[in-house]
Design an enzyme around this catalytic site. Structure first.
Site, mmCIF file in Angstrom:
data_model
loop_
_atom_site.group_PDB
_atom_site.id
_atom_site.type_symbol
_atom_site.label_atom_id
_atom_site.label_comp_id
_atom_site.label_asym_id
_atom_site.label_seq_id
_atom_site.Cartn_x
_atom_site.Cartn_y
_atom_site.Cartn_z
ATOM 1 N N GLY A 85 0.818 -1.198 0.000
ATOM 2 C CA GLY A 85 0.000 0.000 0.000
ATOM 3 C C GLY A 85 0.853 1.249 0.000
ATOM 4 N N ASP A 87 0.690 5.625 1.608
ATOM 5 C CA ASP A 87 -0.018 6.656 2.351
ATOM 6 C C ASP A 87 -0.447 7.802 1.445
ATOM 7 O OD1 ASP A 87 0.429 5.264 4.820
ATOM 8 O OD2 ASP A 87 2.487 5.991 4.758
ATOM 9 N N GLY A 98 5.359 4.394 4.835
ATOM 10 C CA GLY A 98 6.009 4.294 6.124
ATOM 11 C C GLY A 98 5.131 4.605 7.308
ATOM 12 N N GLY A 99 3.810 4.699 7.075
ATOM 13 C CA GLY A 99 2.921 4.924 8.200
ATOM 14 C C GLY A 99 3.030 3.837 9.250
ATOM 15 N N GLU A 106 10.284 -2.230 3.177
ATOM 16 C CA GLU A 106 9.391 -2.125 2.019
ATOM 17 C C GLU A 106 10.160 -1.688 0.777
ATOM 18 O OE1 GLU A 106 5.322 -1.074 4.546
ATOM 19 O OE2 GLU A 106 6.521 0.541 3.689
#
Length: 219
Positions: A85, A87, A98-99, A106
């Site tokens: 996903g 952000d 990086g939330g 990642e």
């Protein structure tokens, strides 16, 4: 299920349909990827997977997926596809990630894949990127690193990254993503940041109201 959650599920299921039998698959981290894991498992494919966080690894194994350690000697060093996903996604294909604090892993998984596919709901599509930009920092020299990165703040209540790094958020302008990414990468004490360039991204699957738009970024 809310409309936003339905869109996440639709994007994840569309991404799962891109995976073929025998592939080596990178699994991202976050709420949208949570819908990807059962969608992949339901296809009963023979896959070799790596995960970007312990939470994803545990959930993938629970779903019945074969997950390998990416750091094992003699293990996987290349992936066919990685799915994760974001952000924020801007019109040029720049991402903020990086939330969940796993952006270093990642990026490694995305870079190791022949095809990096981003799955997202329409609410994550933006006209221009804005702060915060997640950072992973070395604990050693942390006060000096934060001073050099002003305006950056430690993320309140955040656990360390999967590899023990300190999670912080850059709060300044993101008007020039490429320039900012270069500056962050060059700053001593920064392990990695959450700005992902378009040349790392092959496809973005955007779900809105049950419809999924397939946007190709690079090949």
């Amino acid at each position: 299920m809310s409309d936003a959650e339905s869109d996440k599920q639709a994007a994840a299921e569309a991404a799962a349909a891109l995976v073929e039998d025998g592939m080596k698959v990178g699994l991202g981290t976050g709420s949208t990827v949570a819908y990807l894991l059962p969608a992949l498992a339901q296809r009963s494919l023979q896959l070799r997977c790596v995960a970007t966080s312990l939470a994803t690894e545990e959930a993938a194994r629970k779903a019945g997926l074969d997950v390998e350690r990416f750091e094992s000697e003699g293990g996987l060093d290349q992936l066919d596809i990685a799915i994760d996903g974001a952000d924020q996604v801007d019109p040029d294909g720049w991402l903020v990630k990086g939330g969940g604090g796993a952006h270093t892993r990642e990026r490694i998984v995305a870079a190791a894949a022949d095809r990096f596919v981003v799955i997202t709901s329409g609410g994550k599509i933006v006209n221009a990127l804005v702060a915060p930009v997640p950072l992973e920092l070395l604990p050693f020299g942390l006060p000096a690193t934060l001073r050099a990165l002003d305006p950056t703040v430690l993320r309140e209540g955040a656990d360390p990254s999967p590899d023990g790094g300190v999670i912080a958020d850059y709060q300044g302008s993101v008007d020039d993503p490429r320039g900012l990414a270069a500056w962050l990468s060059a700053t001593a004490g920064v392990i990695d940041h959450g700005l992902f360039p378009p040349d790392l991204v092959a496809d973005v699957l955007i779900a809105r109201g049950g419809e999924v738009e397939h946007r190709r970024v690079s090949s």
